[in-house]
Design an enzyme around this catalytic site. Structure first.
Site, short mmCIF file in Angstrom:
data_model
loop_
_atom_site.label_atom_id
_atom_site.label_comp_id
_atom_site.label_asym_id
_atom_site.label_seq_id
_atom_site.Cartn_x
_atom_site.Cartn_y
_atom_site.Cartn_z
CE LYS B 78 -3.88 2.00 2.66
NZ LYS B 78 -4.74 1.82 3.85
CB SER B 153 -8.14 3.63 3.09
OG SER B 153 -7.23 2.96 3.95
CB SER B 177 -8.31 0.76 5.92
OG SER B 177 -8.99 1.98 5.93
#
Lengths: 477, 485, 95
Positions: B78, B153, B177
């Site tokens: 990420k 997210s 997330s």
């Protein structure tokens, strides 16, 4: 109307740790800009702080030395505000739970001792430095100082004159330096002072409106700024106006305090506990450990010197003004067994030599053993006090022990009674007129004969012996 | 089957038996990326050249017999974890050009284990969002339905695993997330106990809630990833100095005597009926595996969202103060003085959702409101944590839906922040209490959208989650489906 | 109303954000909705409850006082939007 000033001081002291408070960058002063910086102290995205244990230890030291209570548990909070020298946009400090609270120190005033309360001592990180361009609309930022550990020492509003404030400031400075946790350098900013000042009619209990004074970078300036500000506030009140609560900067060149006028933000620091740091729990054994290693503090030392060495208060004060000087004196006193003589020599010649060359006692070329030896040589009559004055200068210049200097210069005192009697006889024979007068009752002339004998022996004769022999020989015949 | 479709443990077998090497796997993955990335957009930055270099190094290690936990395995990160020398944007314009001078601890650990990084995945800006729509770098699509969001997210990391654009990936979870996008993309996602995986180098959103975790294709891979990334880190003060068990040892233990708590407060109105149905199926399956389902109560559940949306923005408002245009990242042009520079930079550098949360957080901490908001929320947070402590007296693990609905349409909730926040309703209590949670695929809606089941356990009991997750997935994944891209 | 437009402006200044008039109106309304929702918390009885700041209760995480290498100033400044010599450069505070 008679006014009374009310003063409280906030002192920031940089701690003498090797590394910064939350990262491993060096704390050394004077490096190339932005070279003692890493991802952590520059506030790069993703970094986290880890507390330097020594910072806690040093703060406990200061808390103990100033009679503060140490909180069993304390934590760090974030003080949020924007400024380019604050790379994270918040300063990690202590807020609701500081390391220590409720302490005091005693200061000495002409009227006697006075106790000044300490509200709290807490740990925090220093900010970087901004350098403003004179010619361009730019400022430059150096983050080397960012994250250097600080303690903030907040006093109660207990001081009633600039002299008291100055004495308190000096007392704290002395303690910090004694503890060897701060170098106390005000010019380099490792010891900084802000002041809160208000005045009120004498006898009034309520506080007046206060101003905060900043930018005073020497002891002298703190006192000057306070004196100025007290007069300024008095003038305002006497002319029927009101003091405005504000921050004012000391302007050294003009000798005045100036309002920051609107450059200040309304303070809304949005403190909250820093989630990246965990509580610090200080148990009794940790406190005991630190206490055990606490050096004797200046005031205790002063009292002990007066008591154990029978020194006058003034001597004790001078000799304990730094830990190294006090140690030096004690070595000399103990090795020579003559504390008062040790005090006289250290405070007189030694400090004068050092002051002339702006050197520190730790750089003194005369070792305590050498000075003690010299004192003993005076005591046992090997040299006279007058000779010692020359010898010590030579010792300071060369670093040689007294016996070497004495040998090299052939300065041994004449203690041979027969030889001295012969010299005295010569002096008396050459001054028959004076001898007559003396014997006729003009006893003041005795000093003259002593001087003549000293001259004849180039100061090497033992003065006591001269006295004895002279008396005997003048009254004889 | 192609190599990019396989799991870590399947590829490891092939590597160990010298049937394939890392270069072949990486080649297969990048071929897949070339084919589908245009429609999925899981990545912000691809590290293709670097990946092939690392694969070549991994192949040397393989030849020398030096094979570690992830040797040669393509893993995506990420774009919230710092990678030395590689762009790290956090999905934001304000960091659009930021190249960290250091690696996050999790990156160090993955490198140490031999992983090959494929790239940095897309995410909601500063991890603030539940749909990956707030990224400055465009929207990531759900591989199962390209007109839908992948969750967020960590939407890019979830989509990359679902679309076989990597073998496993790293995400971060502040209020769901990892688990929410894992559920919406039909993959496994774990949020470990707070303090179990180092946050050093994870760009902070809400420091007391953030936690790094893995996305994988199955629970066994999750255990393998956890073995690599978990552990104490002296660079983080909140990292827990505890030993880490071998998580793969929990894979085959079964759940014979497990008590599975079903919190009554989680089966509320507003849950998609297909999700409720899937949950009923899950309970039945679990009981079929020998466990017992018991009803439990988490009485302060109704406050979770409010607590979260005070604490997370408050911490964020402070964490994001460092983006000021001075030391790194974006700075606005034509500034009149310092204040103007700050305001222009931050207003243009942050997107709407980030600004909204900075505003909420700044307000909640500001003078006069701290007690009513931040302090009150921190107190209720303690009650929420206490609810779970009470629950563990009655059960080993808790089962809930991961999300109230399957993946929603792109744009559907962008103008209604509260509705968007509600999609985290089942996941945020975990972060508030600091406990671990896992989302495991639990079937599909009739439209073919994945559904996730969430298991929760007490602090440091990730092993139990691996245990029940592994047992459960064997049942639920009976008929393996793949997105049709 | 939980929050007025003036408060939004004050908070925006604290956070160093600027909004257009239109954005201010929109934000004021959205923040009001969110803050109204937060009112729910007042229903929870928190008498005598210590605020929780950490999910896992740890204490005394320290490092030893040792110096390690810093970044070179080149690397320290490598991401700077504006630098001059060894310094970061910013516009002056306008008085």
């Amino acid at each position: 109307m008679a006014y009374e000033p009310v003063i409280g001081l906030e002192i920031h002291a940089q701690l003498l740790t090797k590394s910064k408070i939350f990262c491993s960058c060096s704390t050394l002063f004077g490096a190339e800009p932005n070279s003692h910086t890493c991802a952590i102290c520059m506030g790069m995205p993703g970094v986290l702080p880890v507390l330097n244990r020594t910072v806690v230890e040093y703060t406990i030291k200061m808390a103990l030395a100033t009679n503060c209570a140490i909180n069993e548990s304390c934590n760090f909070a974030r003080k949020n505000y924007f400024y380019p020298d604050l790379p994270k946009g918040y300063q990690i400090s202590q807020y609701a739970q500081p390391l220590s609270e409720h302490g005091y120190v005693d200061i000495e005033q002409n009227e006697g001792r006075k106790r000044i309360g300490i509200t709290r001592i807490h740990m925090e990180e220093d900010a970087g430095k901004m350098i403003h361009d004179e010619h361009m609309p730019s400022s430059y930022i150096d983050l080397n100082r960012t994250g250097v550990p600080l303690i903030e020492i907040v006093s109660e509003p207990d001081m009633r004159s600039s002299e008291e404030a100055s004495a308190y400031l000096k007392r704290l400075h002395e303690i910090l330096v004694y503890l060897e946790i701060c170098d106390g350098n005000m010019e380099e900013g490792s010891f900084r002072c802000d002041a809160n000042v208000s005045i009120r009619p004498r006898g009034e209990n309520a506080f007046g409106t206060r101003t905060e004074l900043k930018n005073m970078n020497s002891f002298r300036n703190v006192q000057r700024a306070l004196d100025y500000e007290i007069k300024r506030q008095q003038y305002i009140l006497e002319s029927g106006q009101a003091v405005i609560q504000e921050t004012r900067l000391w302007d050294d060149s003009q000798g005045v305090t100036l309002s920051m006028r609107g450059k200040e933000e309304a303070h809304d620091y949005r403190y909250f506990p820093d989630p990246d740091l965990v509580p610090i729990v200080i148990d009794e054994s940790w406190v005991a450990e630190v206490r055990k290693n606490l050096p004797e503090l200046p005031l205790e030392k002063r009292e002990r010197f007066m008591r154990d060495y029978q020194l006058p208060s003034y001597d004790a004060g001078v000799l304990t003004s730094s830990r190294v000087l006090a140690d030096y004196f004690e070595n000399v006193a103990n090795l020579s067994g003559k504390p008062k003589a040790a005090s006289n020599w250290v405070m007189g010649d030694i400090l004068r030599f050092l002051n002339e060359e702006k050197r520190e006692i730790k750089e003194c070329p005369i070792l305590p053993q050498s000075l003690a030896e010299m004192i003993q040589l005076i005591e046992n009559g090997t040299i006279s006090g007058k000779m010692a004055k020359d010898i010590i200068e030579e010792m300071y210049r060369t670093g040689k022990p007294p016996k070497t200097v004495i040998e090299e210069k052939g300065m041994v005192q004449i203690t041979d009674e027969a030889a001295l009697a012969k010299t005295i006889a010569g002096v008396l024979a050459a001054n028959t007129a004076q001898v007559e007068q003396y014997r006729g009752g003009k006893e003041k002339l005795f000093g003259y004969f002593v001087g003549q004998v000293m001259k004849a022996t180039k100061g090497k004769a033992n003065p006591q012996l001269i006295n004895d022999l002279l008396k005997k020989m003048l009254t004889a015949s | 089957m192609e190599l990019h479709q396989l799991t870590i443990h399947e590829l490891q077998k092939l590597i160990r038996s010298k049937e394939v090497n890392s270069s072949e796997i990486v080649k297969s993955v990048f071929k897949r990326i070339d084919a589908v990335e245009g429609s999925v957009h899981a990545y912000i930055t691809l590290m293709k050249e670097h990946a092939f270099e690392e694969a070549a190094k991994a192949d040397r290690c393989i030849r020398e017999g030096n094979i570690r936990a992830l040797t040669g395995i393509p893993v995506a990160l990420k774009d919230i974890v710092c990678t030395k020398g590689f762009l790290t944007t956090c999905g934001s314009r304000i960091l659009h050009n930021f190249i960290p001078p250091y690696d996050a601890t999790v990156v160090d650990k993955l490198k140490e284990a031999g992983a090959v990084f494929t790239g940095k995945t897309n995410m909601d800006e500063f991890a603030m969002g539940s749909s990956t729509e707030t990224s400055y770098f465009g929207i990531t699509k759900n591989p199962w339905a390209l007109d839908r969001i992948p969750g967020g997210s960590s939407g890019g990391s979830a989509a990359a695993v679902a679309a076989d654009e990597c073998i496993a990936s790293i995400g971060s979870d502040t209020g769901g997330s990892i688990r929410q996008p894992a559920a919406l993309c039909g993959v496994v996602g774990m949020k470990p106990t707070y303090g179990r995986v180092s946050r050093y180098g994870l760009i902070a959103f809400a420091s007391s809630l953030d936690q790094i975790g893995p996305f994988t294709k199955d629970v066994e891979d999750c255990a393998i990833m956890m073995n690599v990334i978990a552990g104490h880190d002296p660079r983080e003060s909140t990292s827990v100095p505890l030993d880490v068990p071998d998580y793969t040892a929990f894979l085959s233990r079964g759940i014979d005597s497990f008590k599975v708590g079903i919190p009554k407060e989680y089966f509320i109105e507003g849950i998609d009926p297909e999700i409720t149905e899937a949950m009923r199926g899950a309970m039945k399956a679990i009981e079929g595996l020998g466990a017992t389902c018991v009803e439990i109560s988490l009485p302060h559940t109704e406050y979770c969202l409010a607590v979260y949306y005070i604490i997370a923005p408050a911490e964020a408002s402070s964490n994001l103060a460092r983006y000021d245009g001075v030391k790194y990242g974006f700075r606005a042009d034509d500034c009149k003085g310092l204040l103007d520079m700050y305001k222009k930079t931050r207003s243009a550098g942050f997107g709407a959702e980030v600004k909204r949360r900075i505003m909420i957080g700044t307000y909640a901490l500001s003078s006069g409101y701290y007690d009513a908001y931040y302090k009150k929320a921190s107190q209720v947070r303690a009650l929420i944590k206490r609810d779970f402590e009470e629950a563990w007296k009655h059960c080993d693990v808790i089962l809930t839906p991961t999300t109230p609905t399957p993946a929603f349409k792109i744009g559907e909730k962008m103008d209604d922040p509260l509705q968007m926040y509600l999609s985290d309703i089942f996941t945020i209590s975990t972060n508030l209490a600091g406990i671990p949670g896992i989302s495991v695929p639990c079937g599909f809606t009739r439209q073919g959208l994945p559904i996730g089941a969430q298991f929760l356990a007490g602090h440091f009991e990730e092993g139990k989650l691996i245990q029940i997750g592994a047992a459960f997935e064997k049942h639920a994944n009976a008929k393996q489906r793949r997105p049709n891209l | 109303m939980k929050i007025t437009k003036e408060e939004v402006e004050y908070v925006a200044h604290l956070a160093r954000l600027d909004f257009s008039e239109e954005e201010k109106v929109k934000f004021t309304s959205q923040l009001n909705d969110i803050l109204m929702y937060m009112d729910k918390l007042n229903e929870a009885d928190t008498a005598g409850i210590e605020p929780m700041s950490h999910a896992i209760a740890l204490q005394n995480a320290f490092r030893e006082d040792t110096v390690k290498d810093s970044l070179s100033h080149e690397l320290s400044l490598s991401n700077a939007p504006e630098a001059r010599g060894p310094f970061f450069r910013v516009p002056k505070v306008i008085e």
